[in-house]
Design a protein around this motif. Structure first.
Motif, short mmCIF file in Angstrom:
data_model
loop_
_atom_site.label_atom_id
_atom_site.label_comp_id
_atom_site.label_asym_id
_atom_site.label_seq_id
_atom_site.Cartn_x
_atom_site.Cartn_y
_atom_site.Cartn_z
N PHE B 85 2.73 26.06 56.52
CA PHE B 85 2.04 26.92 55.55
C PHE B 85 3.05 27.77 54.80
O PHE B 85 4.20 27.92 55.23
CB PHE B 85 1.02 27.84 56.26
CG PHE B 85 1.66 28.92 57.09
CD1 PHE B 85 2.00 30.15 56.53
CD2 PHE B 85 1.95 28.70 58.43
CE1 PHE B 85 2.60 31.14 57.30
CE2 PHE B 85 2.56 29.68 59.20
CZ PHE B 85 2.88 30.91 58.63
N THR B 86 2.60 28.30 53.67
CA THR B 86 3.40 29.29 52.95
C THR B 86 2.46 30.27 52.27
O THR B 86 1.43 29.85 51.71
CB THR B 86 4.34 28.65 51.92
OG1 THR B 86 4.99 29.69 51.16
CG2 THR B 86 3.60 27.75 50.94
N ILE B 87 2.78 31.53 52.33
CA ILE B 87 2.00 32.54 51.61
C ILE B 87 2.69 32.76 50.27
O ILE B 87 3.89 33.05 50.21
CB ILE B 87 1.90 33.86 52.40
CG1 ILE B 87 1.19 33.59 53.73
CG2 ILE B 87 1.13 34.91 51.60
CD1 ILE B 87 1.29 34.72 54.73
N ILE B 88 1.93 32.58 49.20
CA ILE B 88 2.49 32.63 47.84
C ILE B 88 2.42 34.06 47.31
O ILE B 88 1.34 34.65 47.27
CB ILE B 88 1.72 31.67 46.90
CG1 ILE B 88 1.78 30.23 47.45
CG2 ILE B 88 2.27 31.74 45.48
CD1 ILE B 88 3.15 29.62 47.50
N HIS B 89 3.58 34.56 46.90
CA HIS B 89 3.65 35.92 46.37
C HIS B 89 3.87 35.93 44.86
O HIS B 89 3.54 36.89 44.18
CB HIS B 89 4.79 36.70 47.04
CG HIS B 89 4.62 36.81 48.52
ND1 HIS B 89 3.84 37.77 49.12
CD2 HIS B 89 5.11 36.05 49.53
CE1 HIS B 89 3.87 37.62 50.44
NE2 HIS B 89 4.63 36.57 50.71
N GLN B 90 4.51 34.87 44.37
CA GLN B 90 4.86 34.85 42.95
C GLN B 90 3.78 34.09 42.18
O GLN B 90 3.56 32.90 42.42
CB GLN B 90 6.22 34.17 42.78
CG GLN B 90 6.84 34.38 41.42
CD GLN B 90 8.19 33.68 41.30
OE1 GLN B 90 8.27 32.45 41.36
NE2 GLN B 90 9.24 34.46 41.15
N ALA B 91 3.13 34.78 41.27
CA ALA B 91 2.01 34.18 40.55
C ALA B 91 2.49 33.33 39.38
O ALA B 91 3.53 33.60 38.80
CB ALA B 91 1.10 35.29 40.03
N HIS B 92 1.74 32.27 39.07
CA HIS B 92 1.89 31.61 37.78
C HIS B 92 0.55 31.04 37.35
O HIS B 92 -0.36 30.87 38.17
CB HIS B 92 3.04 30.59 37.76
CG HIS B 92 2.86 29.37 38.60
ND1 HIS B 92 1.99 28.36 38.28
CD2 HIS B 92 3.48 28.99 39.74
CE1 HIS B 92 2.08 27.40 39.20
NE2 HIS B 92 2.97 27.77 40.10
N PRO B 93 0.39 30.78 36.06
CA PRO B 93 -0.95 30.53 35.51
C PRO B 93 -1.62 29.26 36.03
O PRO B 93 -2.83 29.10 35.84
CB PRO B 93 -0.69 30.39 34.00
CG PRO B 93 0.67 30.88 33.75
CD PRO B 93 1.44 30.81 35.02
N LEU B 94 -0.88 28.37 36.66
CA LEU B 94 -1.49 27.13 37.13
C LEU B 94 -2.13 27.27 38.50
O LEU B 94 -2.82 26.38 38.97
CB LEU B 94 -0.45 26.01 37.16
CG LEU B 94 0.14 25.65 35.80
CD1 LEU B 94 1.24 24.63 35.96
CD2 LEU B 94 -0.95 25.12 34.87
N GLN B 95 -1.85 28.39 39.16
CA GLN B 95 -2.45 28.59 40.48
C GLN B 95 -3.95 28.86 40.31
O GLN B 95 -4.35 29.57 39.39
CB GLN B 95 -1.77 29.77 41.19
CG GLN B 95 -0.33 29.44 41.58
CD GLN B 95 0.51 30.67 41.84
OE1 GLN B 95 0.10 31.79 41.52
NE2 GLN B 95 1.69 30.47 42.40
N PRO B 96 -4.78 28.29 41.19
CA PRO B 96 -6.22 28.40 41.00
C PRO B 96 -6.79 29.75 41.41
O PRO B 96 -7.98 29.99 41.22
CB PRO B 96 -6.77 27.28 41.87
CG PRO B 96 -5.73 27.06 42.92
CD PRO B 96 -4.41 27.40 42.30
N TYR B 103 -0.77 28.13 50.81
CA TYR B 103 -0.91 26.68 50.91
C TYR B 103 -0.67 26.29 52.36
O TYR B 103 0.16 26.91 53.03
CB TYR B 103 0.13 25.95 50.06
CG TYR B 103 -0.05 26.12 48.57
CD1 TYR B 103 -1.17 25.60 47.94
CD2 TYR B 103 0.90 26.79 47.81
CE1 TYR B 103 -1.34 25.75 46.57
CE2 TYR B 103 0.75 26.94 46.44
CZ TYR B 103 -0.38 26.41 45.82
OH TYR B 103 -0.55 26.56 44.48
N ALA B 104 -1.38 25.28 52.79
CA ALA B 104 -1.14 24.79 54.15
C ALA B 104 -1.22 23.28 54.16
O ALA B 104 -1.92 22.67 53.33
CB ALA B 104 -2.16 25.37 55.12
N ILE B 118 -5.63 24.93 50.41
CA ILE B 118 -5.46 26.37 50.20
C ILE B 118 -6.15 27.18 51.28
O ILE B 118 -7.21 26.77 51.78
CB ILE B 118 -6.04 26.72 48.80
CG1 ILE B 118 -5.04 26.32 47.72
CG2 ILE B 118 -6.42 28.18 48.67
CD1 ILE B 118 -5.62 26.38 46.34
#
Ligand SMILES: [Zn+2]
Lengths: 379, 154
Positions: B85-96, B103-104, B118
């Motif tokens: 898994f990874t916890i996403i900290h950096q946003a970008h416009p393609l993330q839902p 993500y896992a 997700i």
């Protein structure tokens, strides 16, 4: 195998934004400089191979736009959309196929597009792209799998970043020469756990070119040839869930075959320097495991032990590696060029003394889906 | 060294490529996505030679090159185990969805390969080995995000 060698090479300086140059300009510069380096002219070159990506360049069949800049006017030109090491592999095959020489040139300007959009587009549009995955988030999944499998720590990964950015201070072409501490890497902004900003390579603009020749061309060139002793590549599954991300089996396969071709039995002892594709700090130890330079799970200790340091028994990424300069597609070709310079004894301030055998590694696709390994020697 | 930009303005051009696509999902993918949409079931299929259970299902086994066809389809999950898994900290416009989210790679019960999806919350309990369960969206339209995300069970 007939003898072939890398007889000339050139790279641009890697920078975050080359505002003064189009990618065409960069290709012309490195093509000219590689010929100059080799002491050859275009008349000595039989083939041109360009390496580019349409999404990065923002144009369809991007390779066709740089033919004139690469000196392809009256030559056989073809292209590889992949890492530069794969372009060089194709170039080597052309020479082995009977031509005298091939010039391989790779370029990219990450600054002109959007790397997250472009890397999201490499994933499957039905199952994975809608999740928003990109290079970094996929790598973070691999880092998590690798670190937890073997108990490798974030500190050990940070040590790689410290080492490679430190090495880059001796490479005038590097994008990010940095004097940083493990603490600073650990405290840098979180991107995707366990990756922090300083665990990740920058996106660079840059280009590189090299010339591969047969024995006749190697004699004619003014450089000391870096002979190709072994080369192989291999790929694994496309979907991340199908792969064991902590065990790079395609890399193992490619390395095994490259070593076999080069007659290498004990790579740890026989390889004097390695340039590997460390797009993220965890990748250096993981790829060293895949390359059989240490046992699975032992990669994390290599930096701390000093083995992979500039003055260690097996220096890894004396140029600063991909962590210090990451022009997409170009970065693998840069590894191969750096390996050839080490053989020539012309790597400048980051030259490792007495290099007889050098390894270069390139990778393409998320989390090292495919790998290309080169073994270069001085005879 | 002289810089040409001292003599003439360095121009840049703005451009954008916005290219619509209409991807065919194909038989294998359509059977999978329609089952998500209409039955809230996660379907997989099994290689007739090596027995690997693939999710999402595949047209052929990449290892054996065997045509899997439509004979040996089965339901997997909806529960499974997180293997990475990874916890996403950096946003970008393609993330839902908005950061942070995770993500896992999930080993769904009954499947042999990992399934990437997700997780929306529960970070304090998120680790490899934790059991999760698929939560289906209320509005479903034949997309991978018809599974709204996975929830941590333990
Ligand atoms: Zn099979």
């Amino acid at each position: 195998m007939e003898k072939i060698a890398i007889v000339g090479a050139a790279q641009t300086k890697y920078e975050s934004r080359k505002a003064d140059q189009t990618f065409y300009d960069m290709v012309f510069d490195v093509t000219t400089a590689a010929l100059e380096d080799a002491g050859l002219t275009l008349a000595d070159i039989d083939n041109i191979i360009t390496v580019s990506n349409d999404f990065l360049d923002g144009r369809t069949i991007s390779s066709m736009a740089v033919g004139e800049a690469a000196g392809a006017h009256d030559k056989n030109i073809s292209t590889v959309e992949g890492d530069g090491t794969f372009g060089a592999f194709y170039g080597a095959m052309r020479v082995l196929g009977g031509f005298r020489s091939t010039l391989v040139v790779a370029h990219s300007k990450g600054s002109e597009g959007n790397p997250q959009f472009i890397s999201n587009a490499m994933f499957d549009p039905i199952y994975h792209r809608p999740l928003g995955l990109d290079t970094t988030s996929a790598a973070a999944l691999q880092a998590n799998a690798y670190l937890t499998r073997y108990g490798i720590t974030e500190e050990q990964c940070a040590q790689v970043a410290v080492k490679n950015h430190g090495n880059a201070r001796h490479n005038p072409l590097a994008h990010q020469p940095l004097e940083i501490s493990v603490e600073e890497v650990l405290r840098s902004p979180k991107v995707a756990d366990p990756l922090k900003l300083l665990d990740c390579s920058p996106v660079s603009d840059g280009a590189a070119a090299l010339i591969i020749g047969n024995e006749e061309i190697a004699r004619k060139a003014k450089t000391k040839p870096a002979w190709v002793k072994g080369v192989a590549h291999c790929a694994e599954e496309y979907f991340l869930g199908d792969r064991d991300l902590a065990n790079p089996k395609a890399l193992r396969d490619a390395a095994k075959r490259a070593y076999q071709m080069a007659g290498i039995r004990d790579p740890r002892r026989e390889i004097d320097v390695a340039e590997v594709y460390d797009a993220f700090s965890y990748m250096e130890p993981l790829w060293l495991e895949g390359l059989g330079l240490c046992d699975p799970g032992q990669g994390g200790q290599l930096t701390e032990s000093g083995l992979t340091a500039m003055n260690g028994a097996l220096p890894v990424n004396p140029s600063g590696g991909v962590l210090s300069a990451h022009a997409l597609l170009v970065a693998g070709l840069a590894r191969l060029i750096e390996a050839s310079l080490q053989i020539r004894g012309e790597a400048g301030a980051h030259q490792i003394p007495g290099v007889k055998t050098a390894l270069a590694h390139g990778t393409h696709g998320p989390c090292g889906q495919s790998h290309c390994i080169w073994i270069l020697g001085e005879s | 060294m002289s810089d040409w930009r001292d003599e003439v303005e360095a121009l840049t051009l703005k451009g954008q490529i916005k290219m619509p696509y209409t991807w065919s999902v194909g038989e294998t993918g359509s059977r999978f996505l329609v089952a998500l949409r209409d039955e809230q079931k996660i379907l997989a299929n099994r290689c007739p030679l090596c027995g690997t259970v693939y999710v999402p299902p595949r047209k052929n086994c990449g290892t054996c090159f065997a045509d899997i066809g439509t004979d040996d389809w089965l339901e997997v999950g909806p529960e499974g185990v997180v293997t990475a898994f990874t916890i996403i900290h950096q946003a970008h416009p393609l993330q839902p969805l908005a950061t942070p989210f995770a993500y896992a790679i999930i080993q769904l019960d009954g499947a042999d390969v990992g399934f990437v999806h997700i997780l929306k919350d529960g970070w304090d309990r998120l680790k490899n080995g934790v059991r999760v369960r698929a939560k289906f969206g209320i509005e479903r339209n034949g997309r991978i995000l018809d599974i709204d995300g996975f929830e941590i069970l333990t």
